[in-house]
Design a protein around this motif. Structure first.
Motif, PDB file in Angstrom:
ATOM      1  N   ALA A  43       6.747   2.793 -12.129  1.00  0.00           N
ATOM      2  CA  ALA A  43       6.982   1.622 -11.282  1.00  0.00           C
ATOM      3  C   ALA A  43       5.704   1.156 -10.598  1.00  0.00           C
ATOM      4  N   THR A  44       4.739   2.061 -10.417  1.00  0.00           N
ATOM      5  CA  THR A  44       3.495   1.718  -9.723  1.00  0.00           C
ATOM      6  C   THR A  44       2.285   1.715 -10.654  1.00  0.00           C
ATOM      7  N   GLY A  45       2.460   2.119 -11.912  1.00  0.00           N
ATOM      8  CA  GLY A  45       1.319   2.212 -12.821  1.00  0.00           C
ATOM      9  C   GLY A  45       0.630   0.884 -13.054  1.00  0.00           C
ATOM     10  N   CYS A  46       1.400  -0.162 -13.385  1.00  0.00           N
ATOM     11  CA  CYS A  46       0.793  -1.471 -13.639  1.00  0.00           C
ATOM     12  C   CYS A  46       0.217  -2.080 -12.363  1.00  0.00           C
ATOM     13  N   THR A  47       0.773  -1.715 -11.216  1.00  0.00           N
ATOM     14  CA  THR A  47       0.199  -2.185  -9.950  1.00  0.00           C
ATOM     15  C   THR A  47      -1.221  -1.674  -9.786  1.00  0.00           C
ATOM     16  N   THR A  55       0.827  -1.204   0.000  1.00  0.00           N
ATOM     17  CA  THR A  55       0.000   0.000   0.000  1.00  0.00           C
ATOM     18  C   THR A  55       0.859   1.251   0.000  1.00  0.00           C
ATOM     19  N   PHE A  56       1.906   1.226   0.809  1.00  0.00           N
ATOM     20  CA  PHE A  56       2.793   2.386   0.843  1.00  0.00           C
ATOM     21  C   PHE A  56       3.473   2.604  -0.508  1.00  0.00           C
ATOM     22  N   ALA A  57       3.908   1.524  -1.131  1.00  0.00           N
ATOM     23  CA  ALA A  57       4.589   1.660  -2.418  1.00  0.00           C
ATOM     24  C   ALA A  57       3.677   2.281  -3.465  1.00  0.00           C
ATOM     25  N   THR A  58       2.391   1.922  -3.447  1.00  0.00           N
ATOM     26  CA  THR A  58       1.461   2.482  -4.425  1.00  0.00           C
ATOM     27  C   THR A  58       0.995   3.889  -4.051  1.00  0.00           C
ATOM     28  N   VAL A  71       5.314  -5.886  -4.432  1.00  0.00           N
ATOM     29  CA  VAL A  71       6.456  -5.143  -3.888  1.00  0.00           C
ATOM     30  C   VAL A  71       7.715  -5.437  -4.696  1.00  0.00           C
ATOM     31  N   ILE A  72       7.898  -6.688  -5.097  1.00  0.00           N
ATOM     32  CA  ILE A  72       9.074  -7.063  -5.897  1.00  0.00           C
ATOM     33  C   ILE A  72       9.086  -6.297  -7.216  1.00  0.00           C
ATOM     34  N   GLY A  73       7.934  -6.221  -7.874  1.00  0.00           N
ATOM     35  CA  GLY A  73       7.871  -5.512  -9.145  1.00  0.00           C
ATOM     36  C   GLY A  73       8.164  -4.028  -9.001  1.00  0.00           C
ATOM     37  N   ILE A  74       7.577  -3.399  -7.982  1.00  0.00           N
ATOM     38  CA  ILE A  74       7.807  -1.962  -7.775  1.00  0.00           C
ATOM     39  C   ILE A  74       9.273  -1.697  -7.439  1.00  0.00           C
ATOM     40  N   ALA A  75       9.854  -2.496  -6.564  1.00  0.00           N
ATOM     41  CA  ALA A  75      11.255  -2.301  -6.189  1.00  0.00           C
ATOM     42  C   ALA A  75      12.189  -2.520  -7.376  1.00  0.00           C
ATOM     43  N   LEU A  76      11.908  -3.526  -8.194  1.00  0.00           N
ATOM     44  CA  LEU A  76      12.773  -3.835  -9.327  1.00  0.00           C
ATOM     45  C   LEU A  76      12.776  -2.693 -10.345  1.00  0.00           C
ATOM     46  N   VAL A  77      11.607  -2.182 -10.681  1.00  0.00           N
ATOM     47  CA  VAL A  77      11.531  -1.082 -11.640  1.00  0.00           C
ATOM     48  C   VAL A  77      12.170   0.184 -11.071  1.00  0.00           C
ATOM     49  N   SER A  78      11.982   0.449  -9.780  1.00  0.00           N
ATOM     50  CA  SER A  78      12.556   1.647  -9.165  1.00  0.00           C
ATOM     51  C   SER A  78      14.074   1.602  -9.181  1.00  0.00           C
ATOM     52  N   ILE A  79      14.640   0.462  -8.812  1.00  0.00           N
ATOM     53  CA  ILE A  79      16.109   0.343  -8.777  1.00  0.00           C
ATOM     54  C   ILE A  79      16.704   0.524 -10.168  1.00  0.00           C
ATOM     55  N   LEU A  80      16.040  -0.026 -11.187  1.00  0.00           N
ATOM     56  CA  LEU A  80      16.542   0.126 -12.552  1.00  0.00           C
ATOM     57  C   LEU A  80      16.377   1.548 -13.071  1.00  0.00           C
TER      58      LEU A  80
END
Length: 642
Positions: free
Chosen positions: A489-493, A104-107, A323-332
């Motif tokens: 990073a959060t759009g597809c979420t 929730t926080f990530a989104t 969370v894995i998807g958001i973190a992965l896109v953010s780091i890249l």
């Protein structure tokens, strides 16, 4: 002939013997014992499995032990985690709630930068000398820009603080996995229609903050009296369900946009929407792509890693997949000089990167703290009243519709009226946080529909909101990191959450047109007007107009003219099930007490009055003296021997 046939398993003294346990008859010249680690389901023995599988099993066992320990602790009893007591929630585990809170926080983390950027456009106490030039710049543009940057940092701290306090308070007292924060639609109305960009509106920002502060206390009154709860309960059930579907479509639209998503769609002139996906340099002054459609690498990294990869993980029920998807896109997206960097070589990119490099930074609030104008005087005119009423009805519909939709999404509604537990407490906390946000310089606080991402990850209790609130609290000190999560990073979420929420569309009553059309209007207007409140209002008014006309025709024809499938109409009444609002109950009790007291006075007057012979009326048999009549009958019966 088997080589073991010459062994005798019989004894003349003891008779036939059983084969010793642990020995099997194998091929010629072999004798083997069964593996101790063989599984009944045919899986490989533990020693034959890879070290990764064994490590994963060990990690799951440890997480399970931690869940069991925390579920039975004080934390588990406070949030009714699984196995904590008779009121425990079956599918609520400690680790799942933490993971849902992080999701929730990530989104929601985008509001730290987006809300600050929108509200800072008002300028607050930054002086903008008029007139503005054709580009909308002040005469003292250099001084105003420097003040604007300070105001924006103030609002980053204020946004994180308000979201942290309100989410933690809401989670502790309501035990719902819903987070609060400054509303995205309300902040745009506050900035561009009430105060105006660079203070060009009809109301000064201090007066507007006062209106927001008063709005919170009006909400408190409506919540305590039960009026706010009652106003939501009389909304037809099919409209409430349609609002949840509309919110899912709304989230999908947000996830597709440029400002808060992957940028796959954009606005247009000839059509309301158009295909996007072009780099920001290819957008014209209206925000429409002039070329290079669907070539933006940021969009594709969001689709592939933040969308398809997350769906792949969800298909195999991998925990924390969002969370894995958001973190992965953010780091890249953090390294510079790449096609997908969040810090391009521009003034805005350099400013974001300079802020990101600080990692840990605390910026005290200087310009927006305590700016409420307590002495309104002549400034409280019709314009302020209109702004107050607008904020009031938009926020009351927006927040309550979101709360009911989220409660239904996490399966926490109870009873025939589909109410959620501690609803009055939830409305009161929302009211308190609205006034608190005004003290820090923020627009009205509301429940966030992005909470559906945490619910989709398994959040069921207030521990999800508390976890997200704690992350927002860390943002006060680690804002450079959390404010640097890119929107792609959060759009597809958000789109995936919309997919999960739209599944309840089958629960809408499509059989009767008087329910189907208003429901469709509701779910269509919410995303296309970019407002939950406007969509719900459109659905309510259409429902009332259509069904009122049908009711009039039925009454005038005395039931001879009936619409098709009218017997399948969803039942509705202005007196919903459950208790009436507290204020109505108290008024009814007061009226009953006054009537009873008046009747008591009339009875006392009759008993105290004298008859014509001077005797007391209490010796006469009358309808008001039934006890004396019974006693006289008993005496007469005894005298006659009966």
């Amino acid at each position: 002939m088997d080589h073991f046939d010459h062994f005798s398993w019989e004894s003349p003294e003891l008779g036939p013997k059983k084969k010793p346990a642990g020995i099997e008859m194998g091929p010629v010249g072999s004798c083997s014992a069964p593996e101790a680690d063989d599984h009944a389901d045919g899986s490989l023995p533990t020693r034959h499995r890879s070290w990764k599988a064994r490590a994963l099993d060990s990690f799951k066992d440890r997480v399970g032990r931690v869940d069991e320990r925390m579920n039975n602790s004080v934390v588990g009893r406070v949030f009714n985690l699984k196995g904590s007591g008779p009121k425990s929630i079956p599918d609520a585990n400690f680790s799942t709630e933490l993971r849902a809170g992080l999701t929730t926080f990530a989104t929601m983390s985008y509001i730290i930068a987006v809300n600050a950027s929108i509200l800072a456009d008002t300028g607050f106490d930054c002086e903008c000398k008029k007139p503005l030039d054709n580009a909308g710049n002040c005469v003292n543009n250099k001084e105003w820009t420097a003040c604007y940057e300070e105001v924006k940092l103030d609002l980053i701290t204020a946004t994180a603080a308000v979201a942290a306090f309100s989410s933690i308070l809401f989670g502790l007292f309501t035990n719902l996995p819903v987070c609060l924060g400054p509303g995205m639609g309300l902040n745009a109305y506050f900035t561009y229609q009430v105060v105006g960009a660079k203070g060009t509106g009809s109301i000064p920002y201090k007066t507007a903050l006062t209106a927001v502060f008063i709005e919170g206390w009006i909400f408190m009154f409506l919540a305590l009296t039960g009026m706010r709860h009652w106003l939501v309960k009389i909304i037809p059930g099919t409209i409430k369900t349609a609002s949840g579907v509309g919110i899912g479509l709304f989230l999908t639209l947000i996830g597709m946009s440029y400002s808060s998503g992957i940028g796959i769609i954009t606005g247009a002139i000839s059509t309301p929407l158009a295909i996007g996906g072009c780099p920001a340099s290819s957008l014209d002054q209206y925000g429409e792509c002039t070329g290079e459609v669907m070539t933006n690498p940021k969009m594709w990294i969001g689709i592939c890693l933040g969308g398809l990869f997350v769906v792949f993980l969800m298909a195999f029920k991998v925990r924390a997949s969002i969370v894995i998807g958001i973190a992965l896109v953010s780091i890249l997206s953090w390294p510079r000089n790449t096609a997908v960097t969040y810090f391009p070589d521009t003034d805005d990119g350099n400013r974001r990167f300079a802020y990101f490099r600080q990692i840990v930074a605390f910026h005290p609030i200087k310009h927006t703290l305590g700016q409420i104008q307590w002495d309104l005087g002549e400034k409280f005119d019709t314009k302020v009243l209109v702004a107050l009423i607008t904020l009031l009805y938009v926020d009351i519909i927006d927040c309550t519709a979101t709360l009911y939709s989220m409660a239904r999404f996490c399966r926490r509604t109870t009873g025939k009226d589909k109410d959620f537990p501690r609803s009055t407490t939830a409305f009161c906390i929302d009211s308190i946080c609205i006034s608190l946000g005004a003290l820090l310089g923020c627009s009205p606080v509301t429940a966030f529909i992005e909470s559906g991402a945490g619910i989709a990850e398994g959040g069921r209790t207030g521990l999800t909101a508390v976890t997200a609130g704690f992350c927002f609290f860390l943002c006060i000190f680690f804002a450079p990191i959390f404010a640097s999560i890119p929107p792609w990073a959060t759009g597809c979420t958000l789109m995936l959450v919309g997919c999960l929420m739209i599944r309840q569309v089958t629960k809408i009553n499509w059989a009767y047109i008087g329910d189907a059309v208003p429901s469709f209007i509701t779910l269509a207007f919410i995303p296309f007007t970019y407002s939950v409140a406007y969509g719900l209002l459109a659905g309510i008014f259409s429902y009332a107009g259509i069904n009122l006309c049908i009711w009039v025709i039925i009454k005038l024809s005395r039931g001879t003219i009936m619409p098709e499938n009218y017997d399948m109409k969803e039942y509705w009444t202005w007196r919903p099930p459950g208790e009436r609002p507290w204020l109505f109950r108290k008024i009814g009790e007061a009226i009953f007490w006054l009537r009873t007291k008046r009747r008591g006075r009339n009875s006392t007057f009759q008993l105290g009055s004298n008859d014509g012979s001077g005797g007391s009326s209490r010796h006469r048999v009358s309808p008001n003296n039934s006890t004396a009549a019974v006693e006289d009958k008993s005496t007469a019966a005894a005298a006659t021997g009966l």
